[in-house]
Design a protein around this motif. Sequence first.
Motif, PDB file in Angstrom:
ATOM      1  N   ALA A   1       0.817  -1.214   0.000  1.00 36.96           N
ATOM      2  CA  ALA A   1       0.000   0.000   0.000  1.00 36.96           C
ATOM      3  C   ALA A   1       0.851   1.265   0.000  1.00 36.96           C
ATOM      4  O   ALA A   1       1.851   1.359   0.699  1.00 36.96           O
ATOM      5  CB  ALA A   1      -0.929   0.010   1.206  1.00 36.96           C
ATOM      6  N   SER A   2       0.409   2.215  -0.809  1.00 34.88           N
ATOM      7  CA  SER A   2       1.024   3.541  -0.823  1.00 34.88           C
ATOM      8  C   SER A   2       0.425   4.410   0.278  1.00 34.88           C
ATOM      9  O   SER A   2       1.087   5.294   0.809  1.00 34.88           O
ATOM     10  CB  SER A   2       0.782   4.217  -2.173  1.00 34.88           C
TER      11      SER A   2
ATOM     12  N   PRO B   1      -1.087   1.004  -5.753  1.00 34.72           N
ATOM     13  CA  PRO B   1      -1.230   1.462  -7.140  1.00 34.72           C
ATOM     14  C   PRO B   1      -2.264   0.684  -7.962  1.00 34.72           C
ATOM     15  O   PRO B   1      -2.754   1.187  -8.970  1.00 34.72           O
ATOM     16  CB  PRO B   1       0.170   1.257  -7.723  1.00 34.72           C
ATOM     17  N   ASP B   2      -2.625  -0.521  -7.512  1.00 34.91           N
ATOM     18  CA  ASP B   2      -3.562  -1.302  -8.326  1.00 34.91           C
ATOM     19  C   ASP B   2      -4.871  -1.692  -7.640  1.00 34.91           C
ATOM     20  O   ASP B   2      -5.757  -2.245  -8.271  1.00 34.91           O
ATOM     21  CB  ASP B   2      -2.881  -2.563  -8.857  1.00 34.91           C
TER      22      ASP B   2
ATOM     23  N   LEU C   1     -10.934  -4.036  -4.213  1.00 36.43           N
ATOM     24  CA  LEU C   1     -11.431  -3.537  -5.494  1.00 36.43           C
ATOM     25  C   LEU C   1     -10.262  -3.060  -6.341  1.00 36.43           C
ATOM     26  O   LEU C   1      -9.445  -2.253  -5.877  1.00 36.43           O
ATOM     27  CB  LEU C   1     -12.402  -2.377  -5.280  1.00 36.43           C
ATOM     28  N   PRO C   2     -10.166  -3.550  -7.586  1.00 34.42           N
ATOM     29  CA  PRO C   2      -9.090  -3.069  -8.457  1.00 34.42           C
ATOM     30  C   PRO C   2      -9.342  -1.618  -8.855  1.00 34.42           C
ATOM     31  O   PRO C   2     -10.483  -1.181  -8.969  1.00 34.42           O
ATOM     32  CB  PRO C   2      -9.182  -4.000  -9.665  1.00 34.42           C
TER      33      PRO C   2
ATOM     34  N   ASP D   1      -7.121   8.309 -11.110  1.00 36.08           N
ATOM     35  CA  ASP D   1      -5.862   8.684 -10.484  1.00 36.08           C
ATOM     36  C   ASP D   1      -6.121   8.902  -8.992  1.00 36.08           C
ATOM     37  O   ASP D   1      -6.742   9.899  -8.610  1.00 36.08           O
ATOM     38  CB  ASP D   1      -5.325   9.956 -11.133  1.00 36.08           C
ATOM     39  N   ILE D   2      -5.652   7.979  -8.157  1.00 38.78           N
ATOM     40  CA  ILE D   2      -5.897   8.079  -6.717  1.00 38.78           C
ATOM     41  C   ILE D   2      -5.230   9.308  -6.112  1.00 38.78           C
ATOM     42  O   ILE D   2      -5.615   9.760  -5.034  1.00 38.78           O
ATOM     43  CB  ILE D   2      -5.464   6.804  -5.960  1.00 38.78           C
TER      44      ILE D   2
END
Length: 155
Positions: free
Chosen positions: A46-47, A73-74, A124-125, A131-132
């Motif tokens: 996780a970012s 990111p995914d 959830l993908p 763009d998060i």
Amino acid sequence: MKRLILLITHALAVVIGFGLGVYFLPILTAAPAPDATTLEEMSRDASYSGEFIRDLAGSDFLHWGEGKVSISPDRIVHEGKLSPGPDYKLYLVPEFVEDEAGFEAIKSQSVVFGDVKSFSGFALPIPEGIDIEKYTTAVVWCEAFGEFITAVKYR
């Protein structure tokens, strides 16, 4: 008088039955959640992360969420619990909100991230084109009834 009493009691039974159906149907038809080990593994890269908190201003005993949320990111991963309900959506929003009024004020600036179909964790993908980094908060919202469930500020 007897007919009036019968009418009232039968109408009350229908209302109670409908209410119980609205509450229990999502529980009975919920998709199985990934197991805890899978969710934990998915959240490792996780970012961003945060917590759904049960006691937000817009939450109540029927509409709440709790647990860790990890954004990589995914995918977005939730390890915890949500109150059961129909038609839950995960939104990404540009600022933290904690009730219906706050969310409705910025809903047009938000993006529907995906459908939440289980109440004991989800993964959830990230859909293509989202763009998060443009958002700061994830909100679980009940579309069917316009109810705020919970939110987490992830950055």
